[in-house]
Design a protein around this motif. Sequence first.
Motif, PDB file in Angstrom:
ATOM      1  N   ASP A  93       9.560 -18.110 -39.059  1.00 52.94           N
ATOM      2  CA  ASP A  93       8.103 -17.936 -39.099  1.00 52.94           C
ATOM      3  C   ASP A  93       7.396 -19.297 -39.094  1.00 52.94           C
ATOM      4  OD1 ASP A  93       8.455 -15.195 -39.142  1.00 52.94           O
ATOM      5  OD2 ASP A  93       8.042 -14.977 -41.294  1.00 52.94           O
ATOM      6  N   ARG A  94       7.916 -20.249 -39.873  1.00 56.36           N
ATOM      7  CA  ARG A  94       7.333 -21.596 -39.894  1.00 56.36           C
ATOM      8  C   ARG A  94       7.474 -22.266 -38.529  1.00 56.36           C
ATOM      9  NH1 ARG A  94       9.913 -21.712 -44.869  1.00 56.36           N
ATOM     10  NH2 ARG A  94      11.572 -23.045 -44.067  1.00 56.36           N
ATOM     11  N   LEU A  95       8.627 -22.095 -37.888  1.00 61.96           N
ATOM     12  CA  LEU A  95       8.834 -22.672 -36.563  1.00 61.96           C
ATOM     13  C   LEU A  95       7.855 -22.076 -35.557  1.00 61.96           C
ATOM     14  CD1 LEU A  95      10.394 -24.409 -34.532  1.00 61.96           C
ATOM     15  CD2 LEU A  95      12.053 -22.539 -34.344  1.00 61.96           C
ATOM     16  N   GLU A  96       7.700 -20.761 -35.599  1.00 63.33           N
ATOM     17  CA  GLU A  96       6.764 -20.095 -34.689  1.00 63.33           C
ATOM     18  C   GLU A  96       5.335 -20.623 -34.897  1.00 63.33           C
ATOM     19  OE1 GLU A  96       5.570 -15.607 -33.255  1.00 63.33           O
ATOM     20  OE2 GLU A  96       6.185 -15.895 -35.344  1.00 63.33           O
ATOM     21  N   ALA A  97       4.926 -20.757 -36.145  1.00 64.76           N
ATOM     22  CA  ALA A  97       3.581 -21.255 -36.453  1.00 64.76           C
ATOM     23  C   ALA A  97       3.400 -22.687 -35.933  1.00 64.76           C
ATOM     24  CB  ALA A  97       3.320 -21.195 -37.952  1.00 64.76           C
ATOM     25  N   ALA A  98       4.432 -23.520 -36.101  1.00 59.91           N
ATOM     26  CA  ALA A  98       4.353 -24.896 -35.627  1.00 59.91           C
ATOM     27  C   ALA A  98       4.270 -24.941 -34.107  1.00 59.91           C
ATOM     28  CB  ALA A  98       5.567 -25.700 -36.128  1.00 59.91           C
ATOM     29  N   LEU A  99       5.042 -24.109 -33.422  1.00 56.59           N
ATOM     30  CA  LEU A  99       5.011 -24.076 -31.958  1.00 56.59           C
ATOM     31  C   LEU A  99       3.665 -23.573 -31.466  1.00 56.59           C
ATOM     32  CD1 LEU A  99       8.612 -22.776 -31.212  1.00 56.59           C
ATOM     33  CD2 LEU A  99       7.729 -25.101 -30.817  1.00 56.59           C
ATOM     34  N   LEU A 100       3.104 -22.578 -32.116  1.00 57.42           N
ATOM     35  CA  LEU A 100       1.790 -22.067 -31.729  1.00 57.42           C
ATOM     36  C   LEU A 100       0.708 -23.133 -31.922  1.00 57.42           C
ATOM     37  CD1 LEU A 100       1.926 -18.414 -33.104  1.00 57.42           C
ATOM     38  CD2 LEU A 100       1.891 -19.126 -30.699  1.00 57.42           C
ATOM     39  N   GLN A 101       0.820 -23.832 -33.054  1.00 55.53           N
ATOM     40  CA  GLN A 101      -0.137 -24.896 -33.331  1.00 55.53           C
ATOM     41  C   GLN A 101      -0.029 -26.008 -32.291  1.00 55.53           C
ATOM     42  OE1 GLN A 101      -2.623 -24.944 -35.608  1.00 55.53           O
ATOM     43  NE2 GLN A 101      -3.267 -26.848 -34.632  1.00 55.53           N
ATOM     44  N   GLU A 102       1.211 -26.353 -31.941  1.00 58.01           N
ATOM     45  CA  GLU A 102       1.442 -27.396 -30.942  1.00 58.01           C
ATOM     46  C   GLU A 102       0.879 -26.960 -29.592  1.00 58.01           C
ATOM     47  OE1 GLU A 102       5.345 -29.014 -28.803  1.00 58.01           O
ATOM     48  OE2 GLU A 102       5.282 -29.501 -30.952  1.00 58.01           O
ATOM     49  N   GLY A 103       1.041 -25.681 -29.262  1.00 53.90           N
ATOM     50  CA  GLY A 103       0.509 -25.147 -28.011  1.00 53.90           C
ATOM     51  C   GLY A 103      -1.012 -25.158 -27.987  1.00 53.90           C
ATOM     52  N   ASN A 104      -1.632 -24.910 -29.116  1.00 52.98           N
ATOM     53  CA  ASN A 104      -3.099 -24.929 -29.208  1.00 52.98           C
ATOM     54  C   ASN A 104      -3.661 -26.339 -29.143  1.00 52.98           C
ATOM     55  OD1 ASN A 104      -3.220 -22.158 -29.420  1.00 52.98           O
ATOM     56  ND2 ASN A 104      -3.251 -22.153 -31.660  1.00 52.98           N
ATOM     57  N   ASP A 105      -2.866 -27.309 -29.634  1.00 53.20           N
ATOM     58  CA  ASP A 105      -3.302 -28.703 -29.618  1.00 53.20           C
ATOM     59  C   ASP A 105      -3.188 -29.335 -28.221  1.00 53.20           C
ATOM     60  OD1 ASP A 105      -3.838 -28.520 -32.295  1.00 53.20           O
ATOM     61  OD2 ASP A 105      -1.983 -29.496 -32.950  1.00 53.20           O
ATOM     62  N   ALA A 106      -2.377 -28.761 -27.379  1.00 51.78           N
ATOM     63  CA  ALA A 106      -2.131 -29.361 -26.061  1.00 51.78           C
ATOM     64  C   ALA A 106      -3.264 -29.124 -25.078  1.00 51.78           C
ATOM     65  CB  ALA A 106      -0.843 -28.796 -25.473  1.00 51.78           C
TER      66      ALA A 106
END
Length: 106
Positions: A93-106
């Motif tokens: 769940d933490r990994l998914e949240a980090a990947l989503l956040q990274e995708g939103n920041d890009a």
Amino acid sequence: MMHDTFAALGDATRFAIVEKLLNEGELPAGNLQEVGTISPPAISRHLKVLREAGIIEQRIDKQRRMYSVRPQAVRTIGEWAMNYQEFWQKSLDRLEAALLQEGNDA
């Protein structure tokens, strides 16, 4: 305890013996030879390892030795797995949240 349990189950033949007992219930030693091309002395050694690890129990019925899986052993393995399932789910769940956040920041 868990180390001995997993060490015993780490052998493919012993794992197959436990799986057969779980699926079919209590069985005599002779019926457990069907898990592979294995000699009676080898089956006896595998059964001894499983007994000493507390995974199976033996009952003597006249001339036969009957084997079954100890319910407590299955419960202990299940509890251990559930503890780690929660750990891995939270990590994923933490990994998914980090990947989503990274995708939103890009």
